[in-house]
Design a protein around this motif. Structure first.
Motif, PDB file in Angstrom:
ATOM      1  N   LYS A 131       0.832  -1.206   0.000  1.00  0.00           N
ATOM      2  CA  LYS A 131       0.000   0.000   0.000  1.00  0.00           C
ATOM      3  C   LYS A 131       0.868   1.256   0.000  1.00  0.00           C
ATOM      4  CE  LYS A 131      -4.154  -1.860   2.229  1.00  0.00           C
ATOM      5  NZ  LYS A 131      -5.033  -1.805   3.423  1.00  0.00           N
ATOM      6  N   ARG A 132       1.938   1.237   0.811  1.00  0.00           N
ATOM      7  CA  ARG A 132       2.832   2.403   0.834  1.00  0.00           C
ATOM      8  C   ARG A 132       3.558   2.548  -0.499  1.00  0.00           C
ATOM      9  NH1 ARG A 132       3.411   1.098   6.426  1.00  0.00           N
ATOM     10  NH2 ARG A 132       5.174  -0.291   6.055  1.00  0.00           N
ATOM     11  N   LEU A 133       3.954   1.427  -1.086  1.00  0.00           N
ATOM     12  CA  LEU A 133       4.618   1.475  -2.386  1.00  0.00           C
ATOM     13  C   LEU A 133       3.700   2.106  -3.433  1.00  0.00           C
ATOM     14  CD1 LEU A 133       6.900   0.739  -4.343  1.00  0.00           C
ATOM     15  CD2 LEU A 133       5.916  -1.564  -4.503  1.00  0.00           C
ATOM     16  N   ASP A 134       2.448   1.704  -3.451  1.00  0.00           N
ATOM     17  CA  ASP A 134       1.495   2.278  -4.405  1.00  0.00           C
ATOM     18  C   ASP A 134       1.333   3.778  -4.174  1.00  0.00           C
ATOM     19  OD1 ASP A 134       1.143  -0.253  -5.426  1.00  0.00           O
ATOM     20  OD2 ASP A 134      -0.713  -0.644  -4.309  1.00  0.00           O
ATOM     21  N   ARG A 135       1.313   4.172  -2.904  1.00  0.00           N
ATOM     22  CA  ARG A 135       1.157   5.594  -2.583  1.00  0.00           C
ATOM     23  C   ARG A 135       2.375   6.396  -3.040  1.00  0.00           C
ATOM     24  NH1 ARG A 135       0.443   8.051   3.545  1.00  0.00           N
ATOM     25  NH2 ARG A 135      -0.079  10.192   2.945  1.00  0.00           N
ATOM     26  N   TYR A 136       3.569   5.852  -2.819  1.00  0.00           N
ATOM     27  CA  TYR A 136       4.786   6.556  -3.222  1.00  0.00           C
ATOM     28  C   TYR A 136       4.895   6.666  -4.738  1.00  0.00           C
ATOM     29  CZ  TYR A 136       6.346   5.736   1.613  1.00  0.00           C
ATOM     30  OH  TYR A 136       6.455   5.688   2.968  1.00  0.00           O
ATOM     31  N   LEU A 137       4.488   5.607  -5.431  1.00  0.00           N
ATOM     32  CA  LEU A 137       4.527   5.642  -6.888  1.00  0.00           C
ATOM     33  C   LEU A 137       3.572   6.704  -7.425  1.00  0.00           C
ATOM     34  CD1 LEU A 137       4.642   1.814  -7.653  1.00  0.00           C
ATOM     35  CD2 LEU A 137       6.428   3.475  -8.201  1.00  0.00           C
ATOM     36  N   ALA A 138       2.386   6.805  -6.820  1.00  0.00           N
ATOM     37  CA  ALA A 138       1.426   7.819  -7.247  1.00  0.00           C
ATOM     38  C   ALA A 138       1.957   9.220  -6.964  1.00  0.00           C
ATOM     39  CB  ALA A 138       0.091   7.604  -6.535  1.00  0.00           C
ATOM     40  N   ALA A 139       2.595   9.403  -5.804  1.00  0.00           N
ATOM     41  CA  ALA A 139       3.153  10.709  -5.467  1.00  0.00           C
ATOM     42  C   ALA A 139       4.298  11.074  -6.407  1.00  0.00           C
ATOM     43  CB  ALA A 139       3.653  10.710  -4.016  1.00  0.00           C
ATOM     44  N   HIS A 140       5.117  10.087  -6.747  1.00  0.00           N
ATOM     45  CA  HIS A 140       6.229  10.329  -7.660  1.00  0.00           C
ATOM     46  C   HIS A 140       5.708  10.736  -9.033  1.00  0.00           C
ATOM     47  CE1 HIS A 140       9.719   9.478 -10.244  1.00  0.00           C
ATOM     48  NE2 HIS A 140      10.451   9.670  -9.159  1.00  0.00           N
TER      49      HIS A 140
END
Length: 207
Positions: A131-140
């Motif tokens: 979930k955190r990985l998905d969030r970071y990818l979206a933020a990036h």
């Protein structure tokens, strides 16, 4: 340099004011929420209170708008830039870096529970990191499309992406490895003693 006791929040505020120019505590909070706040928790109350404390230290200056929303605007002083430069050019902080991860702590004591319990922990950790990985990818992706974004801000996000991807891989491996271990019919929480378990324990990166 004066002997000041500055916290990570202090340097966060100094850095953001130096980078963005005159701004309000709300502006600082918005900057934190979109990147560095993913990796280091800064309570909003501290972010709002810290600029005024730094004014008292002579590191920021502040003035009140006379019209409109009458916001409090802060700018960095020469002393603040000197303090910030000293911090940015200093090597390792005096405090030792710690990775405080409750999942790793549970894994460390996995021999006190059953393989099924360890599998459940690993599955939960993998899901949380995904979930955190998905969030970071979206933020990036969002910051990459913003011309005003800072390259170094993206680099921090890239570190987070690599860390979370590695964590997802690690916990996935633990989940599969422990799921392959068949519990024995021993009483209580006595761990399995099969040769497969012994090999797994010797290979486990957490032990």
């Amino acid at each position: 340099m004066a002997d000041r006791k500055l916290s990570p929040t202090s340097y966060l505020v100094l850095s953001l004011v130096a980078r963005t120019g005159p701004c309000t505590p709300f502006d600082i909070k918005k900057q934190v929420d979109r990147s560095i706040g993913f990796f280091w928790s800064f309570p909003h109350s501290q972010i709002y209170a810290e600029p005024e404390r730094l004014v008292e230290e002579g590191l920021l200056s502040g003035y009140q708008e006379t019209t409109g929303r009458r916001r409090r605007i802060y700018s960095i002083t020469d002393a603040g830039r000197a303090e910030l430069e000293d911090w940015l050019t200093t090597g390792q902080d005096r405090r030792t870096h710690e990775l405080r991860d409750s999942g790793l702590l549970k894994l460390y004591f996995g021999s006190l529970s059953s393989p099924d319990d360890v599998v459940e922990v690993a599955a939960g950790e993998k899901q949380a990191h995904q979930k955190r990985l998905d969030r970071y990818l979206a933020a990036h992706d969002s910051l990459s499309g913003d011309p005003a974004s800072d390259t170094h801000e993206l680099l921090v996000l890239e570190f987070g992406i690599r860390y979370e991807a590695l964590s997802v891989e690690f916990w996935g491996e633990i989940e599969q490895r422990r799921a392959a271990v068949q519990p024995t019919a021993s009483a209580g929480n006595t761990p399995p003693t099969s040769s497969a378990t012994a090999r797994m324990r010797r290979r486990s990166p957490a032990e």
